[in-house]
Design a protein around this motif. Structure first.
Motif, mmCIF file in Angstrom:
data_model
loop_
_atom_site.group_PDB
_atom_site.id
_atom_site.type_symbol
_atom_site.label_atom_id
_atom_site.label_comp_id
_atom_site.label_asym_id
_atom_site.label_seq_id
_atom_site.Cartn_x
_atom_site.Cartn_y
_atom_site.Cartn_z
ATOM 1 N N MET A 1 -7.985 16.323 -18.180
ATOM 2 C CA MET A 1 -9.380 16.066 -18.789
ATOM 3 C C MET A 1 -10.166 14.853 -18.628
ATOM 4 N N SER B 1 -9.214 20.609 -11.901
ATOM 5 C CA SER B 1 -8.938 20.232 -13.305
ATOM 6 C C SER B 1 -8.957 21.552 -14.242
ATOM 7 N N HIS C 1 -6.123 23.834 -14.042
ATOM 8 C CA HIS C 1 -5.111 23.322 -14.653
ATOM 9 C C HIS C 1 -5.185 23.211 -16.428
ATOM 10 N N LEU C 2 -6.287 23.074 -17.028
ATOM 11 C CA LEU C 2 -6.955 23.351 -18.406
ATOM 12 C C LEU C 2 -6.924 24.640 -18.859
ATOM 13 N N ASN C 3 -6.651 25.566 -17.990
ATOM 14 C CA ASN C 3 -6.582 26.836 -18.333
ATOM 15 C C ASN C 3 -8.095 27.579 -18.396
ATOM 16 N N HIS C 4 -9.136 26.910 -17.926
ATOM 17 C CA HIS C 4 -10.185 27.595 -17.674
ATOM 18 C C HIS C 4 -10.575 28.111 -16.555
#
Length: 95
Positions: A41, A67, A70-73
């Motif tokens: 984040m 990023s 890894h933030l599942n976006h």
């Protein structure tokens, strides 16, 4: 040990940003350090600031995509990866 080095780097770079708030190099390197710490984040925030200064900063785009992944976006990450691929193809056609 590595975590401490990332923290030291981030602290030094934040000092640079206080003096040069529009340094894309400093913002991008802080983003890289956050990726190294798996603080995705924070990495995303720094990459987006870098991109606000220079929307064509490809390293910041890569960090943003990484990023977001890894933030599942995943959809947003995929779109940026495609954009990076197009940029790469455009650069190859110039050479």
């Amino acid at each position: 040990m590595a975590q401490e080095k990332y923290d030291e780097a981030i602290a030094l770079l934040q000092d640079i940003i206080e003096e040069q708030p529009y340094s894309t190099s400093a913002w991008n390197t802080i983003a890289e350090a956050h990726v190294g710490k798996s603080n995705f984040m924070e990495a995303l925030d720094c990459a987006e600031y870098c991109l606000a200064i220079n929307p064509e900063h490809t390293q910041a785009l890569m960090i943003k995509a990484h990023s977001l992944f890894h933030l599942n976006h995943l959809e947003q990450a995929h779109e940026i990866y495609q954009e990076l691929q197009e940029i790469s193809l455009d650069r190859k056609s110039v050479v």
